[in-house]
Design a protein around this motif. Sequence first.
Motif, short mmCIF file in Angstrom:
data_model
loop_
_atom_site.label_atom_id
_atom_site.label_comp_id
_atom_site.label_asym_id
_atom_site.label_seq_id
_atom_site.Cartn_x
_atom_site.Cartn_y
_atom_site.Cartn_z
N CYS A 147 0.82 -1.22 0.00
CA CYS A 147 0.00 0.00 0.00
C CYS A 147 0.85 1.26 0.00
N GLY A 148 2.04 1.19 0.58
CA GLY A 148 2.84 2.40 0.76
C GLY A 148 2.40 3.15 2.00
N MET A 149 2.19 2.42 3.08
CA MET A 149 1.75 3.05 4.32
C MET A 149 2.81 2.87 5.40
N ASN A 150 2.90 3.86 6.25
CA ASN A 150 3.71 3.78 7.44
C ASN A 150 2.80 3.21 8.52
N LEU A 151 3.16 2.05 9.07
CA LEU A 151 2.28 1.32 9.98
C LEU A 151 3.04 0.94 11.25
N HIS A 152 2.50 1.34 12.37
CA HIS A 152 3.06 1.00 13.67
C HIS A 152 2.03 0.20 14.45
N ILE A 153 2.45 -0.96 14.95
CA ILE A 153 1.60 -1.78 15.82
C ILE A 153 2.43 -2.13 17.04
N LYS A 154 1.88 -1.81 18.20
CA LYS A 154 2.61 -2.03 19.45
C LYS A 154 1.66 -2.61 20.50
N VAL A 155 2.06 -3.73 21.07
CA VAL A 155 1.29 -4.32 22.17
C VAL A 155 1.72 -3.64 23.46
N LEU A 156 0.80 -2.91 24.07
CA LEU A 156 1.10 -2.18 25.30
C LEU A 156 0.91 -3.07 26.53
N ALA A 157 -0.04 -4.00 26.43
CA ALA A 157 -0.28 -5.00 27.49
C ALA A 157 -0.86 -6.22 26.80
N GLY A 158 -0.39 -7.38 27.20
CA GLY A 158 -0.85 -8.59 26.54
C GLY A 158 -1.07 -9.72 27.50
N GLY A 159 -1.40 -10.84 26.94
CA GLY A 159 -1.65 -12.03 27.73
C GLY A 159 -2.07 -13.14 26.80
N ASN A 160 -3.35 -13.26 26.61
CA ASN A 160 -3.91 -14.29 25.75
C ASN A 160 -3.56 -14.01 24.29
N ASN A 161 -2.92 -14.95 23.63
CA ASN A 161 -2.47 -14.76 22.25
C ASN A 161 -3.61 -14.46 21.29
N HIS A 162 -4.75 -15.09 21.48
CA HIS A 162 -5.92 -14.82 20.63
C HIS A 162 -6.33 -13.36 20.78
N HIS A 163 -6.37 -12.87 22.02
CA HIS A 163 -6.75 -11.48 22.26
C HIS A 163 -5.74 -10.51 21.64
N VAL A 164 -4.46 -10.83 21.75
CA VAL A 164 -3.42 -9.96 21.18
C VAL A 164 -3.60 -9.85 19.67
N ALA A 165 -3.74 -10.98 19.00
CA ALA A 165 -3.90 -10.97 17.54
C ALA A 165 -5.18 -10.23 17.15
N GLU A 166 -6.25 -10.53 17.82
CA GLU A 166 -7.53 -9.91 17.47
C GLU A 166 -7.50 -8.40 17.70
N ALA A 167 -6.87 -7.97 18.79
CA ALA A 167 -6.76 -6.53 19.04
C ALA A 167 -5.92 -5.85 17.98
N MET A 168 -4.91 -6.54 17.45
CA MET A 168 -4.10 -5.97 16.36
C MET A 168 -4.95 -5.73 15.12
N PHE A 169 -5.70 -6.73 14.71
CA PHE A 169 -6.52 -6.61 13.50
C PHE A 169 -7.60 -5.55 13.67
#
Length: 181
Positions: A147-169
Amino acid sequence: MANRVGVVSRKTNETDIQMELNLDGSGYAKVDTGIGFFDHMLGGFTRHGLFDLDVKIKGDLIVDCHHTIEDCGIVLGEAIKQALGDKKGICRYGSCILPMDETLVLCAIDLSGRPYLSFDAEFTTDRIGYMDTEMIREFFYAISYACGMNLHIKVLAGGNNHHVAEAMFKSFAKALDSSTS
């Protein structure tokens, strides 16, 4: 404003992808990648960004999920770029801090035309369902570069891997919706 739609097909030795993305949709998703958890993530992306997404992928899943997920990211990035056209009138920047139970994820986007991915996350499992967790970074990398986008994704607090992935999307969806407004 007319609907902004991207229609992209990609056929390689490993994948055959047809995608239609409407940035001005209502959250309708028709997704079939052959990877259940990935379908779930794309459905959440669609609903939370209020996009319409129709995607059908035939991939070499007998090998693994790598080509299917990476190529889907390439095609989604191309579809976003196509739907935005000359980008006239868009906000350009968007961000979201999204909570999901114990998880908190930040996503920030600049639709500058310059590709870059900053991905600050760790998973404690190798897979979620039939999706390799290492492919989540590869998916977002492919989108940002196609796309040509500048994209930042940062996990500030995590735990359950499913929740982490879903929160990212979902945070990606909210930030993209904001940046394309």
